[in-house]
Design a protein around this motif. Structure first.
Motif, mmCIF file in Angstrom:
data_model
loop_
_atom_site.group_PDB
_atom_site.id
_atom_site.type_symbol
_atom_site.label_atom_id
_atom_site.label_comp_id
_atom_site.label_asym_id
_atom_site.label_seq_id
_atom_site.Cartn_x
_atom_site.Cartn_y
_atom_site.Cartn_z
ATOM 1 N N LYS A 82 0.263 -10.773 -11.096
ATOM 2 C CA LYS A 82 -1.113 -10.433 -11.470
ATOM 3 C C LYS A 82 -2.034 -10.312 -10.247
ATOM 4 O O LYS A 82 -2.772 -9.335 -10.135
ATOM 5 C CB LYS A 82 -1.650 -11.450 -12.469
ATOM 6 N N PRO A 83 -2.015 -11.265 -9.290
ATOM 7 C CA PRO A 83 -2.891 -11.107 -8.123
ATOM 8 C C PRO A 83 -2.544 -9.879 -7.273
ATOM 9 O O PRO A 83 -3.448 -9.194 -6.783
ATOM 10 C CB PRO A 83 -2.678 -12.389 -7.316
ATOM 11 N N ILE A 84 -1.266 -9.582 -7.120
ATOM 12 C CA ILE A 84 -0.880 -8.421 -6.321
ATOM 13 C C ILE A 84 -1.316 -7.139 -7.012
ATOM 14 O O ILE A 84 -1.800 -6.206 -6.365
ATOM 15 C CB ILE A 84 0.638 -8.424 -6.047
ATOM 16 N N ASN A 85 -1.158 -7.059 -8.350
ATOM 17 C CA ASN A 85 -1.631 -5.886 -9.086
ATOM 18 C C ASN A 85 -3.141 -5.722 -8.944
ATOM 19 O O ASN A 85 -3.638 -4.596 -8.855
ATOM 20 C CB ASN A 85 -1.235 -5.975 -10.558
ATOM 21 N N THR A 86 -3.873 -6.842 -8.905
ATOM 22 C CA THR A 86 -5.322 -6.773 -8.700
ATOM 23 C C THR A 86 -5.645 -6.211 -7.325
ATOM 24 O O THR A 86 -6.497 -5.327 -7.188
ATOM 25 C CB THR A 86 -5.950 -8.172 -8.860
ATOM 26 N N ILE A 87 -4.954 -6.682 -6.299
ATOM 27 C CA ILE A 87 -5.196 -6.201 -4.933
ATOM 28 C C ILE A 87 -4.847 -4.725 -4.810
ATOM 29 O O ILE A 87 -5.594 -3.937 -4.208
ATOM 30 C CB ILE A 87 -4.403 -7.055 -3.919
ATOM 31 N N LEU A 88 -3.720 -4.302 -5.402
ATOM 32 C CA LEU A 88 -3.349 -2.885 -5.371
ATOM 33 C C LEU A 88 -4.364 -2.036 -6.133
ATOM 34 O O LEU A 88 -4.680 -0.912 -5.721
ATOM 35 C CB LEU A 88 -1.948 -2.689 -5.939
ATOM 36 N N GLY A 89 -4.880 -2.565 -7.227
ATOM 37 C CA GLY A 89 -5.914 -1.858 -7.979
ATOM 38 C C GLY A 89 -7.187 -1.688 -7.163
ATOM 39 O O GLY A 89 -7.819 -0.629 -7.191
ATOM 40 N N TRP A 90 -7.564 -2.729 -6.426
ATOM 41 C CA TRP A 90 -8.735 -2.617 -5.552
ATOM 42 C C TRP A 90 -8.508 -1.560 -4.478
ATOM 43 O O TRP A 90 -9.406 -0.791 -4.150
ATOM 44 C CB TRP A 90 -9.036 -3.956 -4.886
ATOM 45 N N GLY A 91 -7.301 -1.550 -3.916
ATOM 46 C CA GLY A 91 -6.983 -0.547 -2.897
ATOM 47 C C GLY A 91 -7.058 0.867 -3.454
ATOM 48 O O GLY A 91 -7.614 1.772 -2.824
ATOM 49 N N LEU A 142 -1.512 11.424 0.305
ATOM 50 C CA LEU A 142 -0.664 10.329 0.793
ATOM 51 C C LEU A 142 -0.826 9.092 -0.073
ATOM 52 O O LEU A 142 0.159 8.437 -0.434
ATOM 53 C CB LEU A 142 -0.997 10.011 2.248
ATOM 54 N N ALA A 143 -2.062 8.782 -0.442
ATOM 55 C CA ALA A 143 -2.296 7.613 -1.297
ATOM 56 C C ALA A 143 -1.679 7.811 -2.682
ATOM 57 O O ALA A 143 -1.136 6.870 -3.261
ATOM 58 C CB ALA A 143 -3.795 7.346 -1.422
ATOM 59 N N ALA A 144 -1.744 9.040 -3.199
ATOM 60 C CA ALA A 144 -1.201 9.308 -4.529
ATOM 61 C C ALA A 144 0.321 9.213 -4.562
ATOM 62 O O ALA A 144 0.903 8.849 -5.574
ATOM 63 C CB ALA A 144 -1.651 10.684 -5.007
ATOM 64 N N THR A 145 0.956 9.534 -3.452
ATOM 65 C CA THR A 145 2.421 9.525 -3.414
ATOM 66 C C THR A 145 2.998 8.302 -2.707
ATOM 67 O O THR A 145 4.193 8.237 -2.476
ATOM 68 C CB THR A 145 2.939 10.803 -2.718
ATOM 69 N N ALA A 146 2.147 7.332 -2.392
ATOM 70 C CA ALA A 146 2.593 6.176 -1.602
ATOM 71 C C ALA A 146 3.726 5.419 -2.271
ATOM 72 O O ALA A 146 4.724 5.070 -1.622
ATOM 73 C CB ALA A 146 1.415 5.234 -1.343
ATOM 74 N N SER A 147 3.612 5.150 -3.564
ATOM 75 C CA SER A 147 4.668 4.376 -4.223
ATOM 76 C C SER A 147 5.988 5.143 -4.253
ATOM 77 O O SER A 147 7.055 4.553 -4.104
ATOM 78 C CB SER A 147 4.249 3.964 -5.631
ATOM 79 N N GLY A 148 5.912 6.453 -4.440
ATOM 80 C CA GLY A 148 7.132 7.259 -4.420
ATOM 81 C C GLY A 148 7.785 7.299 -3.046
ATOM 82 O O GLY A 148 9.016 7.254 -2.930
ATOM 83 N N ILE A 149 6.954 7.380 -2.005
ATOM 84 C CA ILE A 149 7.488 7.403 -0.637
ATOM 85 C C ILE A 149 8.167 6.073 -0.310
ATOM 86 O O ILE A 149 9.273 6.027 0.208
ATOM 87 C CB ILE A 149 6.372 7.729 0.377
ATOM 88 N N VAL A 150 7.500 4.976 -0.636
ATOM 89 C CA VAL A 150 8.080 3.653 -0.370
ATOM 90 C C VAL A 150 9.357 3.462 -1.202
ATOM 91 O O VAL A 150 10.372 2.962 -0.705
ATOM 92 C CB VAL A 150 7.056 2.540 -0.657
#
Length: 96
Positions: A28-37, A83-91
């Protein structure tokens, strides 16, 4: 000859590839931080495009270099958003 035998044996051993699992209590905290990003990137992208548009509008009369700076900033803003939109796919491509 020995090297080939060792390499063949190494390829025959299956390498485990477990699914990523969040540590207990951190999901939950990591999802919150990713959401803020993500929110920050969206706000920055909108602001960047508005600034580029303003530069182009202001530089329309007798300030052509100012307008050109605004126009040349658009690909950078769109590149950052892409780049931000495809970040999860790239990683995922590198770790998957």
């Amino acid at each position: 000859m020995l090297i080939h035998t060792v390499l063949d044996m190494a390829q025959a051993v299956p390498v485990p590839n477990p699914e990523p699992i969040a540590p207990p209590g951190l999901e939950k905290p990591i999802n919150t931080i990713l959401g803020w990003g993500k929110w920050g990137v969206i706000v920055s992208g909108v602001a960047g495009l508005l600034i580029c548009g303003a530069q182009m509008a202001i530089g329309r009369k007798n300030r052509s270099s100012f307008a050109a700076d605004g126009a040349s900033g658009i690909p950078w803003v769109l590149g950052g958003l892409s780049l931000a939109a495809t970040a999860s796919g790239i990683v995922g491509m590198f770790l998957g």
